[in-house]
Design a protein around this motif. Structure first.
Motif, PDB file in Angstrom:
ATOM      1  N   PRO A  20      63.988  13.760 100.561  1.00 35.41           N
ATOM      2  CA  PRO A  20      63.509  14.459 101.761  1.00 35.41           C
ATOM      3  C   PRO A  20      63.134  13.510 102.907  1.00 35.41           C
ATOM      4  O   PRO A  20      63.426  13.785 104.069  1.00 35.41           O
ATOM      5  N   MET A  21      62.513  12.399 102.570  1.00 39.30           N
ATOM      6  CA  MET A  21      62.167  11.402 103.591  1.00 39.30           C
ATOM      7  C   MET A  21      63.431  10.773 104.178  1.00 39.30           C
ATOM      8  O   MET A  21      63.577  10.631 105.402  1.00 39.30           O
ATOM      9  N   LYS A  22      64.374  10.417 103.320  1.00 33.86           N
ATOM     10  CA  LYS A  22      65.619   9.792 103.773  1.00 33.86           C
ATOM     11  C   LYS A  22      66.366  10.709 104.737  1.00 33.86           C
ATOM     12  O   LYS A  22      66.844  10.263 105.792  1.00 33.86           O
ATOM     13  N   ASP A  23      66.449  11.990 104.396  1.00 32.96           N
ATOM     14  CA  ASP A  23      67.129  12.948 105.271  1.00 32.96           C
ATOM     15  C   ASP A  23      66.374  13.144 106.585  1.00 32.96           C
ATOM     16  O   ASP A  23      66.989  13.240 107.655  1.00 32.96           O
ATOM     17  N   SER A  24      65.061  13.206 106.491  1.00 32.78           N
ATOM     18  CA  SER A  24      64.247  13.490 107.684  1.00 32.78           C
ATOM     19  C   SER A  24      64.350  12.393 108.731  1.00 32.78           C
ATOM     20  O   SER A  24      64.234  12.657 109.936  1.00 32.78           O
ATOM     21  N   MET A  25      64.580  11.151 108.304  1.00 36.67           N
ATOM     22  CA  MET A  25      64.692  10.055 109.262  1.00 36.67           C
ATOM     23  C   MET A  25      65.869  10.253 110.214  1.00 36.67           C
ATOM     24  O   MET A  25      65.871   9.724 111.323  1.00 36.67           O
ATOM     25  N   VAL A  55      67.014  22.016 110.172  1.00 31.66           N
ATOM     26  CA  VAL A  55      66.142  21.600 111.267  1.00 31.66           C
ATOM     27  C   VAL A  55      66.940  21.429 112.563  1.00 31.66           C
ATOM     28  O   VAL A  55      66.477  21.821 113.642  1.00 31.66           O
ATOM     29  N   LYS A  56      68.134  20.869 112.471  1.00 29.16           N
ATOM     30  CA  LYS A  56      68.964  20.711 113.677  1.00 29.16           C
ATOM     31  C   LYS A  56      69.253  22.062 114.319  1.00 29.16           C
ATOM     32  O   LYS A  56      69.222  22.195 115.564  1.00 29.16           O
ATOM     33  N   LYS A  57      69.529  23.055 113.502  1.00 31.01           N
ATOM     34  CA  LYS A  57      69.806  24.396 114.026  1.00 31.01           C
ATOM     35  C   LYS A  57      68.592  24.952 114.752  1.00 31.01           C
ATOM     36  O   LYS A  57      68.705  25.531 115.845  1.00 31.01           O
ATOM     37  N   PHE A  58      67.399  24.762 114.159  1.00 33.36           N
ATOM     38  CA  PHE A  58      66.171  25.236 114.804  1.00 33.36           C
ATOM     39  C   PHE A  58      65.926  24.504 116.115  1.00 33.36           C
ATOM     40  O   PHE A  58      65.596  25.111 117.137  1.00 33.36           O
ATOM     41  N   SER A 112      69.782  22.547 103.422  1.00 33.13           N
ATOM     42  CA  SER A 112      69.603  21.137 103.762  1.00 33.13           C
ATOM     43  C   SER A 112      68.557  20.983 104.865  1.00 33.13           C
ATOM     44  O   SER A 112      68.532  21.762 105.819  1.00 33.13           O
ATOM     45  N   ILE A 113      67.707  19.978 104.738  1.00 33.19           N
ATOM     46  CA  ILE A 113      66.732  19.688 105.791  1.00 33.19           C
ATOM     47  C   ILE A 113      67.462  19.396 107.099  1.00 33.19           C
ATOM     48  O   ILE A 113      67.117  19.941 108.158  1.00 33.19           O
ATOM     49  N   ILE A 114      68.462  18.539 107.039  1.00 28.28           N
ATOM     50  CA  ILE A 114      69.123  18.082 108.259  1.00 28.28           C
ATOM     51  C   ILE A 114      69.754  19.251 109.010  1.00 28.28           C
ATOM     52  O   ILE A 114      69.487  19.459 110.200  1.00 28.28           O
TER      53      ILE A 114
END
Length: 347
Positions: A233-238, A210-213, A205-207
């Motif tokens: 991907p855009m919806k999650d990235s917001m 990325v949060k872990k990083f 998952s993107i969310i």
């Protein structure tokens, strides 16, 4: 001269020999004349195939030229002839430029003000892949979002033409770059560029990823979102964006135009930038000129590199469009002309 003609709206991945193909090869297309005293005729060495070219032949792009037309936008080549008032170029000079149409042909004519000299040390084929993809990302990140050292940049579709340019420009600007792509091959390539973190959509998952990083770097969130994809991907990235973040709307490769909630944009003070690079030629040509000159300088210095994923001759244009359609590309797809009649590239 040889030229690729779009004679109808349709699927450009259909083999050109098939009667149902919207494309045909003309071997007797007229060589364009010099149209004014400041015109320059260029023998095309290489021309870039962009997602916009694919959409245009499908009839799904915002600009719909009358049929038939020769597609193509950014290109490089060698000056073949110059008008009587041309002072900046002479036959034999290596140049690059971009046009609204016409680069899928052996020759193209441009005004001298629209041409750029390719610096020594720059490969001519690479220069033909530079302007639209890297120009889009440079204007978006540098001129619109004001990307600066230490800011966190999240790039969707990071292995494609514009995405790969965005992650490189992000590193030149000193940003912390997070790249999102799909598949192990693309992830490995992005990691080889020294990107700070790469997310494989096939495995996570993107969310969460990325949060872990961000947590390992003690960072709060993303400052600039670069989105040529749209959709989920855009919806999650917001959900990862900081207060005061910049959203760069580049395109919708997913086929789904995202909805950006205005109430959340208000509360979080987001700035949303629509970026149609080609319109800068009409409204802010000085920005395009400055941007292109800086990119050519970076290319000559080795600060950015062009990864040519696929290269074809003009008669194989349907294969080039297939590579775009099937998401096989890491970087750029090029149409390359036989240069035996002109100056040879330094490749």
């Amino acid at each position: 001269m040889e030229a690729l003609l779009c004679r109808s709206i349709g699927d450009p991945t259909v083999p050109i020999a098939d009667p149902s193909s919207p494309l045909t090869i003309s071997l007797t297309h007229p060589v364009p004349d010099l149209q004014s005293p400041t015109s320059v005729r260029v023998r095309v060495r290489a021309t870039s195939l962009n997602y916009a070219n694919y959409l245009q032949i499908l009839g799904k792009y915002q600009e719909k030229p009358p049929l038939p037309f020769v597609p193509g936008s950014d290109y490089s080549g060698v000056v073949d002839a110059v008008g009587s008032s041309v002072s900046r170029f002479r036959p034999g000079d290596r140049v690059c430029s971009f046009a609204s149409l016409g680069s899928f042909a052996e020759f193209i004519v441009a005004d001298e003000k629209d041409l750029f000299l390719v610096p020594d040390g720059c490969d001519l084929v690479a220069a033909g892949a530079l302007l639209v993809a890297f120009g889009t990302s440079h204007v978006a990140l540098v001129h619109r979002a004001g990307l600066s050292p230490g800011k966190v940049l999240l790039v969707l579709g990071a292995a494609g033409g514009v995405g790969l340019s965005a992650v490189q420009i992000g590193k030149v600007c000193g940003a912390i770059v997070i790249a999102v792509a799909r598949g192990a091959e693309k992830v490995r390539f992005l990691e080889s560029l020294g990107i700070d973190h790469v997310v494989d959509l096939n495995t996570g998952s993107i969310i969460e990823n990325v949060k872990k990083f961000l947590k390992t770097r003690n960072l709060k969130g993303v400052d600039v979102l670069y989105d040529p994809v749209g959709g989920k991907p855009m919806k999650d990235s917001m959900k990862l964006l900081n207060w005061g973040a910049h959203i760069l709307v580049i395109g919708f490769a997913s086929g789904e135009v995202p909805i950006i909630p205005a109430n959340i944009a208000l509360v979080k003070n987001w700035t949303i930038h629509g970026l149609y690079w080609g319109s800068y030629k009409i409204h802010c040509p000085n920005v395009l000129e400055d941007s292109t000159k800086e990119l050519l300088s970076w290319l000559a210095k080795g600060l950015i590199t062009i990864n040519i994923s696929h290269a074809y001759c003009l008669s194989q244009a349907n294969l080039a469009f297939s590579a775009i359609k099937e998401r096989k590309v890491i970087g750029k797809v090029m149409i390359i002309f036989d240069d035996s009649k002109g100056a040879r590239s330094k490749l």
